[in-house]
Scaffold this motif. Structure first.
Motif, PDB file in Angstrom:
ATOM      1  N   HIS A   1       0.352 -11.732  -0.264  1.00  0.00           N
ATOM      2  CA  HIS A   1      -0.116 -12.101  -1.603  1.00  0.00           C
ATOM      3  C   HIS A   1      -0.389 -10.876  -2.478  1.00  0.00           C
ATOM      4  N   LYS A   2      -0.924  -9.822  -1.886  1.00  0.00           N
ATOM      5  CA  LYS A   2      -1.423  -8.706  -2.698  1.00  0.00           C
ATOM      6  C   LYS A   2      -0.939  -7.329  -2.234  1.00  0.00           C
ATOM      7  N   LEU A   3      -1.193  -7.012  -0.960  1.00  0.00           N
ATOM      8  CA  LEU A   3      -1.034  -5.638  -0.489  1.00  0.00           C
ATOM      9  C   LEU A   3       0.405  -5.126  -0.570  1.00  0.00           C
ATOM     10  N   LYS A   4       1.383  -5.968  -0.275  1.00  0.00           N
ATOM     11  CA  LYS A   4       2.764  -5.486  -0.179  1.00  0.00           C
ATOM     12  C   LYS A   4       3.323  -5.045  -1.527  1.00  0.00           C
ATOM     13  N   LYS A   5       2.648  -5.419  -2.614  1.00  0.00           N
ATOM     14  CA  LYS A   5       3.112  -5.017  -3.937  1.00  0.00           C
ATOM     15  C   LYS A   5       2.585  -3.641  -4.346  1.00  0.00           C
ATOM     16  N   GLN A   6       1.755  -3.046  -3.492  1.00  0.00           N
ATOM     17  CA  GLN A   6       1.202  -1.721  -3.761  1.00  0.00           C
ATOM     18  C   GLN A   6       1.877  -0.692  -2.853  1.00  0.00           C
ATOM     19  N   PRO A   7       2.163   0.508  -3.361  1.00  0.00           N
ATOM     20  CA  PRO A   7       2.956   1.488  -2.595  1.00  0.00           C
ATOM     21  C   PRO A   7       2.370   1.863  -1.237  1.00  0.00           C
ATOM     22  N   LEU A   8       1.227   2.507  -1.212  1.00  0.00           N
ATOM     23  CA  LEU A   8       0.677   3.020   0.043  1.00  0.00           C
ATOM     24  C   LEU A   8       0.037   1.935   0.886  1.00  0.00           C
ATOM     25  N   THR A   9      -0.768   1.070   0.263  1.00  0.00           N
ATOM     26  CA  THR A   9      -1.428   0.009   1.033  1.00  0.00           C
ATOM     27  C   THR A   9      -0.401  -0.933   1.651  1.00  0.00           C
ATOM     28  N   GLY A  10       0.667  -1.217   0.906  1.00  0.00           N
ATOM     29  CA  GLY A  10       1.725  -2.084   1.435  1.00  0.00           C
ATOM     30  C   GLY A  10       2.420  -1.462   2.618  1.00  0.00           C
ATOM     31  N   LEU A  11       2.692  -0.153   2.526  1.00  0.00           N
ATOM     32  CA  LEU A  11       3.378   0.561   3.593  1.00  0.00           C
ATOM     33  C   LEU A  11       2.565   0.570   4.883  1.00  0.00           C
TER      34      LEU A  11
ATOM     35  N   ILE B   1      12.519   2.480   4.784  1.00  0.00           N
ATOM     36  CA  ILE B   1      13.961   2.213   4.693  1.00  0.00           C
ATOM     37  C   ILE B   1      14.196   0.836   4.081  1.00  0.00           C
ATOM     38  N   LYS B   2      13.371  -0.123   4.472  1.00  0.00           N
ATOM     39  CA  LYS B   2      13.491  -1.475   3.924  1.00  0.00           C
ATOM     40  C   LYS B   2      13.223  -1.477   2.418  1.00  0.00           C
ATOM     41  N   ASP B   3      12.274  -0.650   1.982  1.00  0.00           N
ATOM     42  CA  ASP B   3      11.989  -0.534   0.551  1.00  0.00           C
ATOM     43  C   ASP B   3      13.179   0.064  -0.205  1.00  0.00           C
ATOM     44  N   LEU B   4      13.817   1.058   0.401  1.00  0.00           N
ATOM     45  CA  LEU B   4      15.013   1.650  -0.224  1.00  0.00           C
ATOM     46  C   LEU B   4      16.147   0.623  -0.302  1.00  0.00           C
ATOM     47  N   GLU B   5      16.227  -0.188   0.712  1.00  0.00           N
ATOM     48  CA  GLU B   5      17.279  -1.211   0.796  1.00  0.00           C
ATOM     49  C   GLU B   5      17.092  -2.302  -0.252  1.00  0.00           C
ATOM     50  N   ASN B   6      15.809  -2.586  -0.590  1.00  0.00           N
ATOM     51  CA  ASN B   6      15.502  -3.737  -1.445  1.00  0.00           C
ATOM     52  C   ASN B   6      15.028  -3.358  -2.847  1.00  0.00           C
ATOM     53  N   ILE B   7      15.406  -2.187  -3.322  1.00  0.00           N
ATOM     54  CA  ILE B   7      14.924  -1.704  -4.622  1.00  0.00           C
ATOM     55  C   ILE B   7      15.215  -2.689  -5.759  1.00  0.00           C
ATOM     56  N   LYS B   8      16.422  -3.212  -5.800  1.00  0.00           N
ATOM     57  CA  LYS B   8      16.825  -4.072  -6.915  1.00  0.00           C
ATOM     58  C   LYS B   8      15.921  -5.301  -7.040  1.00  0.00           C
TER      59      LYS B   8
ATOM     60  N   LYS C   1       7.931   3.613  -7.557  1.00  0.00           N
ATOM     61  CA  LYS C   1       6.904   4.399  -8.247  1.00  0.00           C
ATOM     62  C   LYS C   1       7.310   5.862  -8.364  1.00  0.00           C
ATOM     63  N   TYR C   2       7.939   6.374  -7.343  1.00  0.00           N
ATOM     64  CA  TYR C   2       8.359   7.783  -7.357  1.00  0.00           C
ATOM     65  C   TYR C   2       9.881   7.813  -7.518  1.00  0.00           C
ATOM     66  N   ASP C   3      10.614   8.000  -6.464  1.00  0.00           N
ATOM     67  CA  ASP C   3      12.072   7.884  -6.531  1.00  0.00           C
ATOM     68  C   ASP C   3      12.635   7.928  -5.118  1.00  0.00           C
ATOM     69  N   GLU C   4      13.943   7.771  -4.992  1.00  0.00           N
ATOM     70  CA  GLU C   4      14.576   7.749  -3.672  1.00  0.00           C
ATOM     71  C   GLU C   4      14.444   9.089  -2.966  1.00  0.00           C
ATOM     72  N   ARG C   5      14.578  10.169  -3.718  1.00  0.00           N
ATOM     73  CA  ARG C   5      14.507  11.494  -3.107  1.00  0.00           C
ATOM     74  C   ARG C   5      13.125  11.737  -2.498  1.00  0.00           C
ATOM     75  N   PHE C   6      12.074  11.370  -3.227  1.00  0.00           N
ATOM     76  CA  PHE C   6      10.710  11.533  -2.717  1.00  0.00           C
ATOM     77  C   PHE C   6      10.501  10.671  -1.471  1.00  0.00           C
ATOM     78  N   THR C   7      11.035   9.450  -1.501  1.00  0.00           N
ATOM     79  CA  THR C   7      10.911   8.543  -0.359  1.00  0.00           C
ATOM     80  C   THR C   7      11.583   9.125   0.875  1.00  0.00           C
ATOM     81  N   LYS C   8      12.744   9.735   0.678  1.00  0.00           N
ATOM     82  CA  LYS C   8      13.449  10.370   1.793  1.00  0.00           C
ATOM     83  C   LYS C   8      12.637  11.538   2.362  1.00  0.00           C
ATOM     84  N   MET C   9      11.922  12.241   1.494  1.00  0.00           N
ATOM     85  CA  MET C   9      11.051  13.338   1.959  1.00  0.00           C
ATOM     86  C   MET C   9       9.924  12.789   2.836  1.00  0.00           C
ATOM     87  N   ILE C  10       9.333  11.664   2.406  1.00  0.00           N
ATOM     88  CA  ILE C  10       8.258  11.035   3.186  1.00  0.00           C
ATOM     89  C   ILE C  10       8.789  10.568   4.537  1.00  0.00           C
ATOM     90  N   ILE C  11       9.979   9.955   4.539  1.00  0.00           N
ATOM     91  CA  ILE C  11      10.581   9.505   5.798  1.00  0.00           C
ATOM     92  C   ILE C  11      10.824  10.694   6.721  1.00  0.00           C
TER      93      ILE C  11
END
Length: 313
Positions: free
Chosen positions: A146-156, A198-205, A218-228
């Motif tokens: 309902h709530k958490l998955k729509k937020q970047p860090l808390t959802g993750l 990875i699932k977030d990158l897959e489902n961006i659209k 919120k950030y971008d694909e490049r930043f996400t790849k750095m976190i991964i």
């Protein structure tokens, strides 16, 4: 005929029973539930209670109740997640969404409440603490969807933690507080974080269309790849430490194998730039998790050998 066409040509009421059955399996992700049940039993046999006989573990009625309660509440979690993600899935997973649509939203909610009631009931048959655990777990699964998955860090982080909690229930039941279990859990936690990103990158659209504020958005694909990549590096620590424990037996070969696969995964990650690429990476992580579940049997192969010999005799 394409599944999307079948869905258009059949109403929910007139759809054949086997379509509704497959639809319900798709909604609750039956393959995931089966994998979790197998993983819980293997963990109970080879990690949480290796000193107990196979027959004792498999005939432990309270362990059966805990695993059944876990399966019901997790299935309920998938249903409520599907309920909230209906519009998003139409974009990201049109074929799955078409199959899921053979079951009405009203029926999904009815089954959701029924499964949660059964899960809570079986938890109560173990103890009031188990009932409380599953009641809290049910709430957290709903709150995440309902709530958490729509937020970047808390959802993750909440997604990874919620995936680990069913094993925590078995862990508490056996009261096995060995270090190797914590190290293994840390490794799995990092793998689950990578899977979610990875699932977030897959489902961006679909996430953009439905106002989901994930890390790639919120950030971008490049930043996400750095976190991964950071999480990939962090997995080296639990792998290094877990290989020092003789208790893992031949499961050490799984961690050697996983280390090599993760290096290849990291290389492919920086070349990935399409949905197809991210689906492939997602499947690699799922493969690592499934093989990890099966490799639990390598912790002490003598347990399997002894049981086979007992059966033959």
């Amino acid at each position: 005929m394409d599944l999307l066409e079948i869905a258009k040509n059949n109403s929910k009421k007139n759809a054949p029973f086997y379509f509704k059955f497959l639809s319900m399996l798709s909604v609750v992700r039956g393959y995931n539930i089966l994998a979790i049940v197998v993983a819980q039993y293997l963990a109970a046999i080879f990690i949480f209670s290796p000193q107990k006989s196979l027959r004792f573990v498999l005939t432990d009625i309270y362990l059966y109740f805990i695993i059944l309660a876990s399966a019901c509440t997790i299935a309920g979690g998938y249903i409520i997640n599907n309920f909230y993600d209906k519009e998003k899935d139409l974009i990201n997973k049109p074929h799955k969404a078409a199959l899921d649509n053979f079951i009405s939203q009203k029926t999904k909610l009815q089954i959701y409440f029924l499964l949660n009631f059964i899960g809570f009931l079986f938890g109560g048959l173990v103890s009031w603490r188990a009932a409380l655990f599953f009641a809290v777990y049910i709430f957290l699964l709903w709150f995440y969807s309902h709530k958490l998955k729509k937020q970047p860090l808390t959802g993750l982080f909440s997604a990874a933690i919620l995936a680990l909690l069913p094993f925590f229930a078995v862990f508490i039941y056996y009261k096995n507080f060995s270090e190797v279990i914590f190290v293994h859990a840390t490794f799995l936690f990092f793998i689950l974080l990578i899977k979610e990103l990875i699932k977030d990158l897959e489902n961006i659209k679909g996430d953009i269309a439905n106002s989901y504020l994930t890390i790639p958005i919120k950030y971008d694909e490049r930043f996400t790849k750095m976190i991964i990549t950071i999480f990939l590096v962090l997995t080296a620590s639990p792998i290094y430490f877990i290989l020092k424990y003789p208790e893992i037996g031949n499961m050490k070969y799984y961690f050697y194998f996983t280390g090599i696969v993760l290096v290849i995964f990291g290389t492919l990650l920086y070349k990935a730039n399409t949905k197809k690429d991210y689906i492939m990476l997602h499947n690699i992580i799922k493969f690592i998790i499934v093989v990890g579940v099966l490799s639990l049997m390598l912790v002490d192969t003598s347990i399997i050998l002894e049981r086979v010999l007992e059966h033959l005799n």
